[in-house]
Design an enzyme around this catalytic site. Structure first.
Site, PDB file in Angstrom:
ATOM      1  N   LYS A 105     -54.055  76.901  -0.759  1.00  0.00           N
ATOM      2  CA  LYS A 105     -53.391  76.679  -1.674  1.00  0.00           C
ATOM      3  C   LYS A 105     -52.007  76.803  -0.708  1.00  0.00           C
ATOM      4  O   LYS A 105     -49.802  77.387  -1.188  1.00  0.00           O
ATOM      5  CB  LYS A 105     -53.104  77.417  -2.783  1.00  0.00           C
ATOM      6  CG  LYS A 105     -53.429  76.414  -3.822  1.00  0.00           C
ATOM      7  CD  LYS A 105     -53.856  76.374  -5.292  1.00  0.00           C
ATOM      8  CE  LYS A 105     -54.556  75.541  -5.959  1.00  0.00           C
ATOM      9  NZ  LYS A 105     -54.416  75.461  -7.356  1.00  0.00           N
ATOM     10  N   ASN A 111     -55.217  74.374 -23.595  1.00  0.00           N
ATOM     11  CA  ASN A 111     -56.522  75.976 -23.363  1.00  0.00           C
ATOM     12  C   ASN A 111     -56.462  76.807 -24.251  1.00  0.00           C
ATOM     13  O   ASN A 111     -55.510  77.001 -24.539  1.00  0.00           O
ATOM     14  CB  ASN A 111     -56.380  75.408 -21.820  1.00  0.00           C
ATOM     15  CG  ASN A 111     -55.098  76.109 -21.806  1.00  0.00           C
ATOM     16  OD1 ASN A 111     -54.704  77.276 -21.772  1.00  0.00           O
ATOM     17  ND2 ASN A 111     -54.283  74.941 -20.480  1.00  0.00           N
TER      18      ASN A 111
HETATM   19  O1  C5P Z   1     -57.548  75.347  -8.523  1.00  0.00           O
HETATM   20  P1  C5P Z   1     -57.289  76.345 -10.050  1.00  0.00           P
HETATM   21  O2  C5P Z   1     -56.957  75.775 -10.723  1.00  0.00           O
HETATM   22  O3  C5P Z   1     -58.646  77.488  -9.714  1.00  0.00           O
HETATM   23  O4  C5P Z   1     -56.202  77.055  -9.804  1.00  0.00           O
HETATM   24  C1  C5P Z   1     -55.208  78.004 -10.272  1.00  0.00           C
HETATM   25  C2  C5P Z   1     -53.869  78.910  -9.633  1.00  0.00           C
HETATM   26  O5  C5P Z   1     -53.658  77.847  -9.663  1.00  0.00           O
HETATM   27  C3  C5P Z   1     -53.352  79.426 -10.663  1.00  0.00           C
HETATM   28  O6  C5P Z   1     -51.562  80.452  -9.847  1.00  0.00           O
HETATM   29  C4  C5P Z   1     -52.527  77.788 -11.730  1.00  0.00           C
HETATM   30  O7  C5P Z   1     -51.541  78.300 -12.119  1.00  0.00           O
HETATM   31  C5  C5P Z   1     -52.378  76.684 -10.303  1.00  0.00           C
HETATM   32  N1  C5P Z   1     -52.334  75.664 -10.547  1.00  0.00           N
HETATM   33  C6  C5P Z   1     -50.792  74.727 -10.719  1.00  0.00           C
HETATM   34  N2  C5P Z   1     -50.864  73.101 -10.555  1.00  0.00           N
HETATM   35  C7  C5P Z   1     -52.532  73.081 -11.118  1.00  0.00           C
HETATM   36  C8  C5P Z   1     -53.244  73.871 -11.782  1.00  0.00           C
HETATM   37  C9  C5P Z   1     -53.306  75.059 -11.366  1.00  0.00           C
HETATM   38  O8  C5P Z   1     -50.494  75.528 -10.155  1.00  0.00           O
HETATM   39  N3  C5P Z   1     -52.574  71.784 -11.663  1.00  0.00           N
END
Ligand code: C5P
Length: 397
Positions: free
Chosen positions: A341, A210
């Site tokens: 979360k 990404n």
């Molecule tokens: O659900 P989303 O991906 O939008 O959430 C973003 C947050 O969750 C960020 O802080 C990112 O670092 C974390 N994240 C994570 N593991 C994932 C995806 C996102 O810890 N697989």
């Protein structure tokens, strides 16, 4: 942000070719809000005209101990009292020797004895002079006396040779000064920061990645360290250099990041999860490079663990900060994520806005807490946003 507003910095410039670089140091310190005064040795004035520093600092520059008739006997005391910190840059071998042994034979060395302000020295000289046992012993004496040594760097020197002895970069010298003045609000705290983007292999040479540059997370790690925290930076792919003085752990995949984060989780006071973690990974990673034989290629993806969610489920004492990069309904989605979360707060931004999100040096973010309160921040540098986030963390742990 003017981190140095109200701070008085006295800079002693001694006679090395790197004196010209200190013009930039002074200019940066002024931009950060500091009041700067410069004292030069006679040799330094051979390299850079005192007038240059005079113009930037808007203050007179002193060279001679007995210049004119202007209150010479109080000048060194006045300057010694003025200083909140005394920085010597560049510091020559001769200066280090005199300072180490309390010799006061010019204005600058007299100030060194007369001031109670903490001192920093940034040496710069030929490698052999720097490595000479006399210089090394003098640096040790000064260090043992509490003087902060801003180490010389390795590089091409004015004498045409390459080696250690280059003056530390102006940016680094200023960072040391900012760090010196920063309130140590995170002293004794351990902060885990994740940054960059994870990558998921397709075959031995290809991956899904990404656009994350790592800038935001690296600035957060830097800020936490400046405010006195012990910092662990777990980083995926990033386009910036790792900051100094942090425990740096490099990972590639989301699963590696998860393992690295969980290994530290119990011991830390806060986790700031700014990494762009891949939501999916390739189910069957090819052992050999995939050949371009077919017209279409289908990759089956499986969901990666949500690291932050898992941290939220096993939270004991840790403060959890998440990031939400969205392109619509930013606040609404971010509030949802806090609940989902189990976060303490979230940094939400609309990455479709100009000046926000991936790769750029600025960001436009909102800080949202558990109660749902929203603080909308204007566009600012990632370094400044990092500082805001770290201050919020410090208030909450
Ligand atoms: O659900 P989303 O991906 O939008 O959430 C973003 C947050 O969750 C960020 O802080 C990112 O670092 C974390 N994240 C994570 N593991 C994932 C995806 C996102 O810890 N697989």
């Amino acid at each position: 942000m003017n981190e140095l507003t109200g701070k008085n910095i006295l800079i002693g410039v001694t006679g090395g070719i790197a004196a010209y670089k200190v013009v930039e140091v002074v200019s940066r310190l002024k931009k950060l809000g500091a009041e700067v005064r410069v004292v030069m040795t006679r040799a330094a004035a051979e390299f850079v005209a005192p007038r240059t520093f005079q113009e930037i600092t808007k203050n007179p520059v002193s060279v001679e101990m007995f210049a004119g008739t202007v209150n010479f006997h109080v000048e060194h005391i006045a300057l010694a009292n003025f200083a909140d910190v005394l920085l010597i840059a560049p510091a020559t071998a001769n200066f280090l020797a005199k300072a180490a042994h309390g010799i006061a034979d010019d204005l600058l060395t007299t100030i060194v004895l007369a001031t109670t302000a903490p001192m920093m020295v940034a040496p710069s000289m030929n490698t052999r002079m720097l490595e000479h046992p006399a210089t090394q012993a003098n640096l040790k004496i000064l260090e043992n006396r509490g003087v902060k040594i801003i180490d010389a760097e390795i590089g091409l020197l004015a004498c045409g040779t390459s080696g250690k002895g280059r003056l530390s970069e102006p940016e680094n010298i200023c960072a040391e000064i900012v760090k010196f003045f920063a309130p140590k609000i995170l002293e004794g705290k351990k902060i885990l920061v994740t940054a960059g983007g994870t990558i998921e292999p397709i075959d031995p040479v290809r991956f899904i990645g990404n656009r994350s540059s790592g800038k935001m997370g690296y600035e957060i790690a830097k800020a936490a360290q400046i405010y006195g925290a012990e910092v662990i930076l777990i980083s995926g792919n990033a386009a910036v250099d790792a900051p100094d003085n942090v425990k740096f752990v490099k990972v590639e995949t989301a699963e590696q990041m998860r393992a690295a984060v969980l290994a530290e989780y119990e011991t830390v006071d806060a986790v700031i999860m700014s990494a762009a973690v891949s939501d999916y990974r390739v189910k069957n990673v090819a052992a050999q490079k995939i050949k371009k034989s077919n017209e279409t290629l289908t990759l089956e993806l499986v969901k990666n663990p949500d690291i932050l969610k898992e941290l939220g489920q096993h939270k004991s004492h840790q403060l959890l900060v998440g990031f939400a990069a969205e392109t619509e309904n930013v606040i609404e989605y971010a509030r949802g994520k806090i609940a989902e979360k189990n976060l303490d707060f979230i940094v939400a931004n609309d990455v479709s806005q100009e000046g926000a999100g991936f790769s750029v040096d600025t960001n436009i973010a909102s800080l949202i807490n558990r109660a749902g309160d929203v603080e909308n921040l204007p566009k600012m540098s990632k370094a400044e946003l990092a500082e805001r986030i770290i201050r919020r963390v410090a208030e909450s742990i």
